[in-house]
Design an enzyme around this catalytic site. Structure first.
Site, PDB file in Angstrom:
ATOM      1  N   ARG A   1       0.803  -1.122  -0.016  1.00 27.82           N
ATOM      2  CA  ARG A   1      -0.086  -0.084  -0.116  1.00 27.82           C
ATOM      3  C   ARG A   1       0.967   1.337   0.259  1.00 27.82           C
ATOM      4  O   ARG A   1       1.609   1.335   1.097  1.00 27.82           O
ATOM      5  CB  ARG A   1      -0.915  -0.078   1.200  1.00 27.82           C
ATOM      6  CG  ARG A   1      -1.794   1.497   1.320  1.00 27.82           C
ATOM      7  CD  ARG A   1      -2.806   1.271   2.268  1.00 27.82           C
ATOM      8  NE  ARG A   1      -4.029   0.738   1.572  1.00 27.82           N
ATOM      9  CZ  ARG A   1      -5.289   0.430   2.196  1.00 27.82           C
ATOM     10  NH1 ARG A   1      -5.481   1.444   3.111  1.00 27.82           N
ATOM     11  NH2 ARG A   1      -6.291  -0.066   1.567  1.00 27.82           N
TER      12      ARG A   1
ATOM     13  N   HIS B   1      -7.064   1.063  -6.785  1.00 32.10           N
ATOM     14  CA  HIS B   1      -7.078   0.048  -5.676  1.00 32.10           C
ATOM     15  C   HIS B   1      -7.872  -1.275  -6.179  1.00 32.10           C
ATOM     16  O   HIS B   1      -8.804  -1.377  -6.082  1.00 32.10           O
ATOM     17  CB  HIS B   1      -8.217   0.819  -4.592  1.00 32.10           C
ATOM     18  CG  HIS B   1      -8.382   0.256  -3.343  1.00 32.10           C
ATOM     19  ND1 HIS B   1      -7.555  -0.750  -3.021  1.00 32.10           N
ATOM     20  CD2 HIS B   1      -8.959   0.353  -2.340  1.00 32.10           C
ATOM     21  CE1 HIS B   1      -7.702  -1.223  -1.538  1.00 32.10           C
ATOM     22  NE2 HIS B   1      -8.769  -0.476  -1.209  1.00 32.10           N
TER      23      HIS B   1
ATOM     24  N   GLN C   1      -9.802  -3.839  -4.439  1.00 30.85           N
ATOM     25  CA  GLN C   1     -11.191  -3.328  -3.812  1.00 30.85           C
ATOM     26  C   GLN C   1     -11.984  -3.884  -4.891  1.00 30.85           C
ATOM     27  O   GLN C   1     -13.493  -4.071  -4.741  1.00 30.85           O
ATOM     28  CB  GLN C   1     -11.048  -1.878  -3.669  1.00 30.85           C
ATOM     29  CG  GLN C   1     -12.500  -1.347  -3.141  1.00 30.85           C
ATOM     30  CD  GLN C   1     -12.826  -1.693  -1.782  1.00 30.85           C
ATOM     31  OE1 GLN C   1     -12.244  -1.532  -0.793  1.00 30.85           O
ATOM     32  NE2 GLN C   1     -13.940  -2.135  -1.653  1.00 30.85           N
TER      33      GLN C   1
ATOM     34  N   ASP D   1     -17.364   7.058  -2.369  1.00 37.51           N
ATOM     35  CA  ASP D   1     -16.068   6.791  -1.488  1.00 37.51           C
ATOM     36  C   ASP D   1     -15.836   8.102  -0.812  1.00 37.51           C
ATOM     37  O   ASP D   1     -16.390   9.316  -1.273  1.00 37.51           O
ATOM     38  CB  ASP D   1     -14.868   6.336  -2.417  1.00 37.51           C
ATOM     39  CG  ASP D   1     -13.493   6.148  -1.678  1.00 37.51           C
ATOM     40  OD1 ASP D   1     -13.528   5.895  -0.537  1.00 37.51           O
ATOM     41  OD2 ASP D   1     -12.463   6.170  -2.144  1.00 37.51           O
TER      42      ASP D   1
ATOM     43  N   CYS E   1     -16.601   1.481  -0.425  1.00 35.39           N
ATOM     44  CA  CYS E   1     -15.534   0.814   0.157  1.00 35.39           C
ATOM     45  C   CYS E   1     -15.060   0.818   1.599  1.00 35.39           C
ATOM     46  O   CYS E   1     -14.508   0.002   2.177  1.00 35.39           O
ATOM     47  CB  CYS E   1     -14.091   1.331  -0.617  1.00 35.39           C
ATOM     48  SG  CYS E   1     -13.678   2.719  -0.541  1.00 35.39           S
TER      49      CYS E   1
ATOM     50  N   ARG F   1     -13.983  -8.675   0.979  1.00 33.01           N
ATOM     51  CA  ARG F   1     -12.524  -8.441   0.859  1.00 33.01           C
ATOM     52  C   ARG F   1     -11.770  -9.276   1.154  1.00 33.01           C
ATOM     53  O   ARG F   1     -11.007 -10.120   0.453  1.00 33.01           O
ATOM     54  CB  ARG F   1     -12.012  -7.284   1.691  1.00 33.01           C
ATOM     55  CG  ARG F   1     -12.510  -5.833   1.221  1.00 33.01           C
ATOM     56  CD  ARG F   1     -12.236  -5.505  -0.008  1.00 33.01           C
ATOM     57  NE  ARG F   1     -10.502  -5.096  -0.062  1.00 33.01           N
ATOM     58  CZ  ARG F   1      -9.888  -4.209   0.288  1.00 33.01           C
ATOM     59  NH1 ARG F   1     -10.516  -3.076   0.962  1.00 33.01           N
ATOM     60  NH2 ARG F   1      -8.587  -4.290   0.210  1.00 33.01           N
TER      61      ARG F   1
HETATM   62  N1   CP Z   1     -11.451  -0.034   1.650  1.00 35.02           N
HETATM   63  C1   CP Z   1     -10.287  -0.244   2.291  1.00 35.02           C
HETATM   64  O1   CP Z   1      -9.363  -0.606   1.636  1.00 35.02           O
HETATM   65  O2   CP Z   1     -10.166   0.067   3.734  1.00 35.02           O
HETATM   66  P1   CP Z   1      -8.846   0.111   4.597  1.00 35.02           P
HETATM   67  O3   CP Z   1      -8.224   1.536   4.107  1.00 35.02           O
HETATM   68  O4   CP Z   1      -9.334  -0.196   5.759  1.00 35.02           O
HETATM   69  O5   CP Z   1      -7.948  -0.975   4.125  1.00 35.02           O
HETATM   70  N1  NVA Z   2      -9.900   6.801  -1.825  1.00 41.73           N
HETATM   71  C1  NVA Z   2      -9.609   6.175  -0.322  1.00 41.73           C
HETATM   72  C2  NVA Z   2      -9.730   4.660  -0.524  1.00 41.73           C
HETATM   73  C3  NVA Z   2      -9.363   4.151   1.093  1.00 41.73           C
HETATM   74  C4  NVA Z   2      -9.551   2.803   1.133  1.00 41.73           C
HETATM   75  C5  NVA Z   2      -8.092   6.740  -0.077  1.00 41.73           C
HETATM   76  O1  NVA Z   2      -7.192   6.547  -1.025  1.00 41.73           O
HETATM   77  O2  NVA Z   2      -7.790   7.229   1.162  1.00 41.73           O
END
Ligand code: CP
Ligand code: NVA
Length: 309
Positions: free
Chosen positions: A104, A131, A134, A226, A266, A294
């Site tokens: 990440r 992502h 997701q 989102d 999400c 997930r």
């Molecule tokens: N939706 C998602 O990726 O959540 P987290 O940021 O909690 O991993």
């Molecule tokens: N768009 C959001 C998604 C979090 C799961 C972010 O990048 O923070």
């Protein structure tokens, strides 16, 4: 590196997305039946998190355990990466110990850099551009409720961000129509949008970007939203919260969608901003089933990318 397959973008599953969704379904059924399924016995996954996470971290870790393997949570500040060791060297070293790396990252380019230098599969756990885990999970969730995906319409309301970009590619790939309603200046990535439109054309689906959320949700089977402020954009918070206000998913907006439309997010959600309590806790919301999936969808991704299932 040759001989391994990365999952950095939804592009990477373009040819086997349908099969991956099927695998997620069979893995979920086995899990629910209490049937052990351990294709990753003895395998390890390194997980590097530059940003916070609840769902991704826990579902990958639990998923690896359920598949017979093991996951390591790595905070870059505790790794030598935080003291200047390069991404390339980190990739080379981790590849000597583990069977896969989930990353990440703040920058999409850094995920690519890690993937280029790792000799084991790299899975994108979210970056500024995509992502993809997701999206695989979300398509699986939609398919559980409404089949076939081909011919459905998804309306995404809000920021044209990483989640939206991956959804565009995923929707196009399965032949689902998608409209993203975003404020001017907050549209999805133009390159990914072009690509999604090209894929959609081959599948007989349409990909639209609009500014009016009410007309975007008309006839939609799925309404998706989102956060307005993604991780890394905290400095823009005040401005974004003003600009995105007309894009809130509330009961008034839902009146314009199909009566049986489901609502997805999400998560994490900012209740009272992009989504109201009433909608999030209401009968059309499937957000917690979405979060659960997930786990099942990522087990399919892990089984496929790490063990070639
Ligand atoms: N939706 C998602 O990726 O959540 P987290 O940021 O909690 O991993
Ligand atoms: N768009 C959001 C998604 C979090 C799961 C972010 O990048 O923070």
């Amino acid at each position: 590196m040759a001989g391994k397959r990365d999952f950095v973008s939804m592009r990477d599953v373009r040819d086997d997305l349908v099969g991956l969704l099927e695998l997620a379904g069979s893995i979920k059924n086995r899990t629910k039946a209490g049937e052990p399924y351990e294709p990753l016995r003895g395998r390890s996954l390194a997980m590097i998190f530059e940003k916070s996470s609840t769902r991704t971290r826990v579902s990958f870790e639990v998923g690896m355990t359920q598949l017979g393997g093991h996951a390591l949570f790595l905070n870059p500040n505790d790794l030598q990466l935080g003291r200047g060791e390069t991404i390339a060297d980190t990739a080379r070293v981790l590849s000597r110990y583990v069977d896969g790396i989930m990353y990440r990252a703040f920058k999409h380019e850094n995920v690519r850099e890690l993937a280029r230098n790792a000799s084991v599969p790299v899975i994108n756990g979210l970056d500024d551009r995509e992502h993809p885990c997701q999206t695989v999970s979300d398509l699986f969730t939609i398919q559980e409720r409404k089949t076939p995906l081909d011919g459905l319409k998804l309306a995404y309301v809000g920021d044209g961000n990483n989640v939206c970009n991956s959804l565009l590619l995923g929707s196009a790939t399965v032949g689902m129509d998608m409209t993203a309603a975003c404020p001017a200046g907050y549209e999805p990535d133009p390159e990914l949008l072009r690509e999604a439109r090209q894929i959609a054309k081959d599948r007989g689906a349409t990909i639209e970007v609009a500014h009016d959320p009410h007309s975007a949700v008309r006839g939609a089977d799925v309404i998706y939203t989102d956060v307005w402020v993604s991780m890394g954009q905290e400095r823009e918070k005040e401005e974004r919260e003003k600009i995105f206000r007309p894009y809130q998913v509330n009961t008034k907006l839902l009146d314009h969608a199909k009566p049986d439309a489901v609502v997805m997010h999400c998560l994490p959600a900012h209740r009272g901003l992009e989504i109201t309590d009433e909608v999030m806790d209401g009968p059309r919301s499937i957000v917690f089933d979405q979060a659960e999936n997930r786990l099942h969808a990522q087990k399919a991704i892990l089984a496929r990318f790490l063990a070639g299932v």
